[in-house]
Write a protein that holds these residues in place. Structure first.
Motif, PDB file in Angstrom:
ATOM      1  N   PHE A 167     -37.699  -5.211 -19.495  1.00  0.00           N
ATOM      2  CA  PHE A 167     -39.088  -5.481 -20.234  1.00  0.00           C
ATOM      3  C   PHE A 167     -40.021  -4.397 -19.446  1.00  0.00           C
ATOM      4  CE2 PHE A 167     -42.870  -7.713 -19.299  1.00  0.00           C
ATOM      5  CZ  PHE A 167     -43.351  -7.881 -20.631  1.00  0.00           C
ATOM      6  N   PHE A 168     -40.126  -4.463 -18.310  1.00  0.00           N
ATOM      7  CA  PHE A 168     -41.118  -3.463 -17.414  1.00  0.00           C
ATOM      8  C   PHE A 168     -40.767  -2.219 -17.790  1.00  0.00           C
ATOM      9  CE2 PHE A 168     -41.421  -7.261 -14.439  1.00  0.00           C
ATOM     10  CZ  PHE A 168     -42.607  -7.575 -14.714  1.00  0.00           C
ATOM     11  N   TYR A 169     -39.592  -1.546 -18.104  1.00  0.00           N
ATOM     12  CA  TYR A 169     -39.428  -0.342 -18.223  1.00  0.00           C
ATOM     13  C   TYR A 169     -40.094  -0.117 -19.949  1.00  0.00           C
ATOM     14  CZ  TYR A 169     -36.957   3.954 -20.026  1.00  0.00           C
ATOM     15  OH  TYR A 169     -36.494   5.194 -20.614  1.00  0.00           O
ATOM     16  N   PHE A 170     -39.629  -0.954 -20.677  1.00  0.00           N
ATOM     17  CA  PHE A 170     -40.302  -0.607 -22.078  1.00  0.00           C
ATOM     18  C   PHE A 170     -41.755  -1.020 -22.190  1.00  0.00           C
ATOM     19  CE2 PHE A 170     -35.707  -1.220 -23.138  1.00  0.00           C
ATOM     20  CZ  PHE A 170     -35.514  -0.270 -23.702  1.00  0.00           C
ATOM     21  N   THR A 171     -42.206  -1.755 -21.465  1.00  0.00           N
ATOM     22  CA  THR A 171     -43.787  -1.882 -21.409  1.00  0.00           C
ATOM     23  C   THR A 171     -44.284  -0.866 -20.673  1.00  0.00           C
ATOM     24  OG1 THR A 171     -43.263  -4.578 -20.895  1.00  0.00           O
ATOM     25  CG2 THR A 171     -45.650  -3.351 -20.486  1.00  0.00           C
ATOM     26  N   TYR A 172     -43.888  -0.067 -19.859  1.00  0.00           N
ATOM     27  CA  TYR A 172     -44.547   0.982 -19.180  1.00  0.00           C
ATOM     28  C   TYR A 172     -44.369   2.146 -20.436  1.00  0.00           C
ATOM     29  CZ  TYR A 172     -45.755   5.040 -16.586  1.00  0.00           C
ATOM     30  OH  TYR A 172     -46.653   6.079 -16.212  1.00  0.00           O
ATOM     31  N   ALA A 173     -43.208   2.407 -20.863  1.00  0.00           N
ATOM     32  CA  ALA A 173     -43.245   3.482 -21.948  1.00  0.00           C
ATOM     33  C   ALA A 173     -44.057   3.173 -23.110  1.00  0.00           C
ATOM     34  CB  ALA A 173     -41.329   3.276 -22.304  1.00  0.00           C
ATOM     35  N   SER A 216     -47.183   5.727 -23.934  1.00  0.00           N
ATOM     36  CA  SER A 216     -47.190   6.442 -25.372  1.00  0.00           C
ATOM     37  C   SER A 216     -48.668   6.143 -25.793  1.00  0.00           C
ATOM     38  CB  SER A 216     -46.104   5.470 -26.270  1.00  0.00           C
ATOM     39  OG  SER A 216     -46.433   6.246 -27.538  1.00  0.00           O
ATOM     40  N   GLU A 217     -49.193   5.023 -25.690  1.00  0.00           N
ATOM     41  CA  GLU A 217     -50.705   4.743 -26.129  1.00  0.00           C
ATOM     42  C   GLU A 217     -51.613   5.366 -25.343  1.00  0.00           C
ATOM     43  OE1 GLU A 217     -51.502   0.387 -25.541  1.00  0.00           O
ATOM     44  OE2 GLU A 217     -49.697   0.032 -26.701  1.00  0.00           O
ATOM     45  N   PHE A 218     -51.510   5.619 -24.137  1.00  0.00           N
ATOM     46  CA  PHE A 218     -52.185   6.790 -23.100  1.00  0.00           C
ATOM     47  C   PHE A 218     -52.218   7.946 -23.763  1.00  0.00           C
ATOM     48  CE2 PHE A 218     -52.629   9.693 -20.007  1.00  0.00           C
ATOM     49  CZ  PHE A 218     -54.038   9.596 -19.529  1.00  0.00           C
ATOM     50  N   ILE A 219     -51.207   8.486 -24.081  1.00  0.00           N
ATOM     51  CA  ILE A 219     -50.781   9.769 -24.610  1.00  0.00           C
ATOM     52  C   ILE A 219     -51.483  10.053 -26.099  1.00  0.00           C
ATOM     53  CG2 ILE A 219     -49.192  11.493 -25.599  1.00  0.00           C
ATOM     54  CD1 ILE A 219     -47.385  10.323 -23.271  1.00  0.00           C
ATOM     55  N   ASP A 220     -51.410   8.921 -26.807  1.00  0.00           N
ATOM     56  CA  ASP A 220     -52.114   9.014 -28.282  1.00  0.00           C
ATOM     57  C   ASP A 220     -53.572   8.990 -28.229  1.00  0.00           C
ATOM     58  OD1 ASP A 220     -49.350   9.235 -29.348  1.00  0.00           O
ATOM     59  OD2 ASP A 220     -49.320   7.186 -29.788  1.00  0.00           O
ATOM     60  N   GLU A 221     -53.959   8.255 -27.328  1.00  0.00           N
ATOM     61  CA  GLU A 221     -55.449   7.800 -27.232  1.00  0.00           C
ATOM     62  C   GLU A 221     -56.212   8.993 -26.328  1.00  0.00           C
ATOM     63  OE1 GLU A 221     -56.019   4.244 -25.220  1.00  0.00           O
ATOM     64  OE2 GLU A 221     -55.129   3.069 -26.793  1.00  0.00           O
ATOM     65  N   ASN A 222     -55.456   9.672 -25.820  1.00  0.00           N
ATOM     66  CA  ASN A 222     -56.296  10.931 -24.790  1.00  0.00           C
ATOM     67  C   ASN A 222     -55.630  12.272 -25.222  1.00  0.00           C
ATOM     68  OD1 ASN A 222     -57.910   9.410 -22.979  1.00  0.00           O
ATOM     69  ND2 ASN A 222     -55.986   8.070 -22.752  1.00  0.00           N
ATOM     70  N   SER A 223     -54.966  12.288 -26.392  1.00  0.00           N
ATOM     71  CA  SER A 223     -54.374  13.676 -26.821  1.00  0.00           C
ATOM     72  C   SER A 223     -53.904  14.549 -25.739  1.00  0.00           C
ATOM     73  CB  SER A 223     -55.397  14.482 -27.555  1.00  0.00           C
ATOM     74  OG  SER A 223     -56.072  13.569 -28.369  1.00  0.00           O
ATOM     75  N   TYR A 224     -52.658  13.961 -24.854  1.00  0.00           N
ATOM     76  CA  TYR A 224     -52.068  14.545 -23.906  1.00  0.00           C
ATOM     77  C   TYR A 224     -50.903  15.186 -24.492  1.00  0.00           C
ATOM     78  CZ  TYR A 224     -54.779  13.169 -19.767  1.00  0.00           C
ATOM     79  OH  TYR A 224     -55.642  13.314 -18.618  1.00  0.00           O
TER      80      TYR A 224
END
Length: 135
Positions: free
Chosen positions: A10-16, A20-28
Motif C-alpha cells: 500500500f505505501f509503495y504504491f501510494t508513494y509511486a 507520479s502526480e508531482f511529476i505531472d503537475e510540475n513537468s519534471y
C-alpha cells in the motif's frame, strides 16, 4: 505477516502515485539521458533530484518546496528538472546519493556537478540555494 506485506505494498504504491502526480503537475523529467539532452539544447543546468520510496523528507521537499509556485518558476528559469528514485534500474552511475533527498546541479555540457544540496529545505532556503547553483 500478510498484513505487513499488504501495508508495505500500500505505501509503495501510494508513494509511486504521489510521485507520479508531482511529476505531472510540475513537468519534471524522469529519464536522465533525455533530461541531459534537453538541458544542453536549452542551455540550462540539469537539476537532478534524488528521492526514494518511504522517505518522509523527500515527500516534504516535493510537496512544500518544489511544488511552491515561486520556487517552481525559479527552477524553470535556469534548470531542466529531473527526479528519480535512487534504486531505479536506469539510475545513472556516478551519483551516489548516500542521503536523501539529494539534489545535484549539473553542467550538461561536461556533466560536472556544480552544486549539491542535501536534505529538506524550506522554500526560502531553497531559493537561496538556486542562486548559488547557477553557472
Amino acid at each position: 505477516m500478510k498484513i505487513l506485506l499488504a501495508l508495505s505494498a500500500f505505501f509503495y504504491f501510494t508513494y509511486a502515485m504521489e510521485l507520479s502526480e508531482f511529476i505531472d503537475e510540475n513537468s519534471y523529467e524522469v529519464n536522465y539521458i533525455k533530461a541531459l539532452k534537453k538541458a544542453k539544447d536549452e542551455k540550462k543546468n540539469l537539476m537532478f533530484v534524488v528521492v526514494d520510496k518511504g522517505c518522509p523528507w523527500c515527500t516534504k521537499l516535493e510537496e512544500n518546496t518544489l511544488s511552491n509556485k515561486v520556487v517552481n518558476i525559479e527552477i524553470k528559469k535556469d534548470n531542466i528538472a529531473l527526479i528519480m528514485q535512487r534504486n531505479q534500474d536506469d539510475f545513472p552511475k556516478g551519483y551516489d546519493a548516500e542521503f536523501i533527498p539529494y539534489i545535484y546541479f549539473i553542467n550538461p555540457i561536461n556533466e560536472e556537478i556544480i552544486y549539491e544540496s542535501i536534505g529538506y529545505k524550506a522554500p526560502e532556503d531553497f531559493l537561496a540555494e538556486l542562486k548559488e547553483a547557477r553557472f
